[in-house]
Enzyme design. Structure first.
Site, short mmCIF file in Angstrom:
data_model
loop_
_atom_site.label_atom_id
_atom_site.label_comp_id
_atom_site.label_asym_id
_atom_site.label_seq_id
_atom_site.Cartn_x
_atom_site.Cartn_y
_atom_site.Cartn_z
N ASP A 1 -25.63 91.97 56.39
CA ASP A 1 -25.76 93.32 56.21
C ASP A 1 -27.17 93.62 57.06
OD1 ASP A 1 -25.67 96.02 54.86
OD2 ASP A 1 -27.41 95.47 53.56
N SER A 2 -27.39 95.27 57.10
CA SER A 2 -28.55 95.64 57.67
C SER A 2 -29.72 95.33 56.96
CB SER A 2 -28.19 96.89 58.14
OG SER A 2 -28.12 97.76 56.78
N CYS B 1 -21.77 95.74 55.60
CA CYS B 1 -22.52 96.84 55.74
C CYS B 1 -21.49 97.91 56.44
CB CYS B 1 -23.54 96.34 56.81
SG CYS B 1 -24.05 97.95 57.83
N GLU C 1 -33.88 102.42 49.35
CA GLU C 1 -34.92 101.46 49.91
C GLU C 1 -36.41 101.45 49.34
OE1 GLU C 1 -34.80 98.80 52.28
OE2 GLU C 1 -32.62 98.75 52.38
N CYS D 1 -21.25 103.27 51.69
CA CYS D 1 -22.41 102.61 52.10
C CYS D 1 -22.73 101.65 50.94
CB CYS D 1 -23.38 103.81 52.47
SG CYS D 1 -25.15 103.13 52.57
N HIS E 1 -25.63 100.72 49.99
CA HIS E 1 -26.80 101.08 49.32
C HIS E 1 -26.46 102.01 48.11
CE1 HIS E 1 -29.06 99.81 52.84
NE2 HIS E 1 -30.14 99.73 51.98
#
Lengths: 273, 273
Positions: free
Chosen positions: A9-10, A72, A151, A184, A186
């Site tokens: 993943d990023s 991702c 984040e 996504c 996230h």
């Protein structure tokens, strides 16, 4: 097959997928690599995302993984096909599982997709959805504020609600979708906010759960399930700050993260070997 | 790939799976074969079920199918592995998809399974569940009255409610399952009755939806999805009464069943060719 499963993943978003993988496949060992240092991938060029993704993949291939999960969406959108063509292990992305799950639950065939700029621009979700059913109508929307918000740990409260409401506004004004794909990894962290904003009549799809189920099927279908009785040991690698990674990871998993290493990827080859 | 997908069942129950397949894979053509004449398979011996299943399979193989769906839990329990070993096309049963879906949704890892005598005696569900997660606890229960009830069209009303309540009683007295697998393709027709009896805190899994999703994944994974723009034509075959079959099928599908043929299987080979 005792070989581990690689997850890339990023950054930390893919941990939502890893958590589901560990829950649905408790006998399997996972190697998770988050490119936290270079996160987010969403605004980067296709060329850059492909190079970074190959560096992660080449790093994990040396560890003898038996399957690769691209956790991702942006990396999946730009590299999945190339990875599948070049690797001799199964490679699973997060886009097709989300698309298939949405097709399963949607009754009116009007499906919404939210994701990063890169994922939305790539049109990977419309392609995946319409390759299965060309009558599906899609409304997609890039949501650039969401990844930085997650984040930063801003997962609730009036400010987060405000950002979600403003960002999703264009989608609410459009056709009457009955299903929304969180495109996504996230976004599952703010699923509640998204659900509240869109209303309870909308079915919200998290690709993590779906990807884990498809990984389970492919492992079983190819006879790759781990038969050993030993408890698996998971390993985590980050290119960024270890303590920040550990604190996020520990808050997401039932047990503390045991093996965590900081690694560098800049000297790893950035294309197929 | 324009070749059709074969779907076999002991009778009309597998139409619940076929309906989901057609909904989730609208570009694909299906050949459905229901062995209505020899239904139900549930109380039959393993040897008999295997022979009958091979006859259905051999019949459809001549029609150049690109994938086989065993839409009958009893046939899946007894023959899936043998079919997968002997055929060079993908073979998908209804047991593993249901098991994986249950693992996905269960929070407490206590899962109930109901099915025919044959399916429950085979222990195919506990095997599928525990091969993935050995900590799962399973309560299974054979429900012999359900298939005849559904075949007779008794899908609601006080008598049907009474039968469901009495049959499920042993399951209600056992451990606190949070998920129940409908381990027979007839049971989705009485899903509402089962849900009412078990309570809304139980998640009820229909293997039809799940099987269709897995078929979609395998077709995509193996590059077998139909790319043609033409509308597919489905064909139905029954070994029993055509008018009865047509009336059930028409009530389940959005469009009338166009191609329906009565066939005989007694001269078809009853083992691998």
């Amino acid at each position: 097959m005792k070989r581990p499963i690689g997850v890339i993943d990023s950054g930390v978003g893919g941990l939502t997928v890893a958590r589901e993988l560990m829950r649905q496949l408790p006998k399997e060992a996972f190697l998770y690599l988050g490119d936290t240092q270079r996160c987010p991938y969403g605004p980067r060029s296709e060329q850059e995302v492909r190079a970074f993704t190959w560096q992660m993949v080449n790093y994990l291939l040396r560890k003898n993984i038996k399957m690769l999960i691209v956790a991702c969406n942006t990396a999946t959108a730009y590299t999945l096909q190339e990875l599948q063509e070049n690797l001799d292990i199964p490679v699973i992305g997060v886009i097709e599982p989300g698309a298939r799950a949405a097709i399963k639950v949607s009754q009116n065939k009007r499906i919404g997709v939210i994701g990063t700029e890169g994922t939305i621009q790539s049109k990977a979700y419309p392609r995946a959805l319409q390759s299965i059913d060309e009558n599906i109508r899609i409304n997609d929307l890039a949501c650039p504020p969401f990844v930085p918000m997650v984040e930063d740990g801003m997962l609730s409260g009036p400010e987060a609600e405000g950002i979600v409401a403003r960002t999703l506004q264009p989608l609410k004004n459009m056709n009457h979708i009955d299903t929304l794909i969180l495109g996504c990894t996230h976004y599952p962290l703010i699923k509640g906010l998204v659900q509240n904003e869109m209303g309870n009549h909308i079915q919200v799809i998290s690709s993590g759960e779906e990807t884990a189920r498809e990984a389970s099927l492919i492992l079983s279908y190819q006879g790759l399930l781990n038969q050993s009785e030993e408890d698996p040991v998971h390993e985590f690698y980050t290119t960024g700050n270890m303590e920040k990674f550990r604190s996020v990871a520990n808050s997401w998993f039932d047990q503390p993260v045991q093996v965590l290493k900081r690694i560098r990827l800049d000297h790893v080859q950035s294309s197929a070997i």
